[in-house]
Design an enzyme around this catalytic site. Structure first.
Site, PDB file in Angstrom:
ATOM      1  N   CYS A 110     108.443  38.180 116.573  1.00 54.42           N
ATOM      2  CA  CYS A 110     109.876  37.609 116.704  1.00 54.42           C
ATOM      3  C   CYS A 110     111.010  38.864 116.866  1.00 54.42           C
ATOM      4  O   CYS A 110     112.051  38.700 117.296  1.00 54.42           O
ATOM      5  CB  CYS A 110     110.235  37.104 115.124  1.00 54.42           C
ATOM      6  SG  CYS A 110     110.212  38.283 113.934  1.00 54.42           S
ATOM      7  N   GLY A 111     110.462  40.104 116.594  1.00 54.37           N
ATOM      8  CA  GLY A 111     111.125  41.315 116.840  1.00 54.37           C
ATOM      9  C   GLY A 111     111.823  41.859 115.591  1.00 54.37           C
ATOM     10  O   GLY A 111     112.028  42.894 115.722  1.00 54.37           O
TER      11      GLY A 111
END
Length: 273
Positions: A110-111
């Site tokens: 997702c970062g």
């Protein structure tokens, strides 16, 4: 719960041109799981001793709780290959932890997860600039000497770290040992907190190098002075400077180096600063 902290082995030793078998004690290392509200939070490889201290210290220095009173119960459960420390939190704190876990859950990649981990690693350190503690040259030397003399597991194995809490005029309040330097410090923090001794009343002394995590944990305890026999990292020095912590390292007999905030030390030659 009693578990062996060391075992005897018989390695083949080569000494002075002679090959022989010499009995040697080596420290035990087992997985220690921390579970909160029945959910696993972290697993550490550690020495299976002083585990209640470990639970209290880890919970506070890792920011899971802010105060010992937030723990309502600690249960040590034997697992097939390790030990599960089941920590029960008071209702409000337990619910807050559950909500925090849910907010952190997300798809892989997702970062945000990596950024959150980085922020946690370099989290803002507690401010100990107002700690009024004065140590002499002899206090520094004595603190390390007492710690060296108070490590039975290290004397037997030569393979564990130690952490102690030194109070001027009183000596060492507590000493804890572990195969992991962070674990030893967490256990010490737990012991000091359980003894209801203010962290500002003494100095933390450790046998390991000084990384940023050691500074963070000592600051959370409230200690204004951190002493080590080995060297600090650059980030540890920067973090101690920002926190107002006195960092003393490379203690070798009568000699040592002061990296930050020397005003807490009364030395023979203050002009050197």
């Amino acid at each position: 719960m009693e578990r062996a902290t060391r075992i005897s082995v018989k390695p083949v030793a080569r000494k002075g041109g002679v090959t022989t078998t010499v009995p040697r004690m080596v420290p035990e290392e087992v997985p220690i799981a921390f579970s909160y509200g029945g959910s696993s939070h972290a697993v550490m490889m550690a020495t299976p001793a002083d585990l209640v201290d470990f639970a209290v210290g880890f919970s506070i220095t890792e920011g899971i709780i802010a105060d010992r009173s937030h723990i309502s119960d600690i249960e040590l459960l034997e697992a097939e290959k390790g030990i599960d420390i089941q920590v029960t939190l008071v209702d409000d704190v337990g619910e807050a932890l559950r909500k925090r876990r849910r907010s952190m859950a997300g798809p892989v990649g997702c970062g945000l997860c990596g950024i959150e981990s980085i922020e946690q690693a370099v989290r803002e350190v507690a401010d100990v600039s107002t700690v009024h503690l004065s140590l002499s040259h002899d206090d520094i030397v004595r603190a390390v000497s007492l710690l060296n003399d108070s490590q039975p597991l290290f004397r037997e194995t030569r393979a564990v770290h130690g952490a102690g809490f030194y109070i001027p005029g009183r000596g060492l309040l507590a000493v804890r040992e572990d195969v992991g330097r962070h674990n030893a410090l967490d256990k010490l923090c737990g012991a000091v907190i359980r003894a209801e001794e203010p962290g500002a009343s003494g100095a933390v002394v450790v046998t390991s190098r000084l990384s940023v995590e050691m500074v963070q944990k000592a600051a959370i305890l409230g200690a204004g002075v951190l002493i080590a026999i080995s060297a600090p990292t650059v980030l540890a020095i920067r973090t101690a400077e920002a926190a107002g912590m006195t960092l003393v390292a490379l203690v070798r007999g009568e000699d040592f180096e002061i990296f930050t905030h020397p005003h807490r030390l009364s030395l023979e030659s203050p002009a050197a600063f």
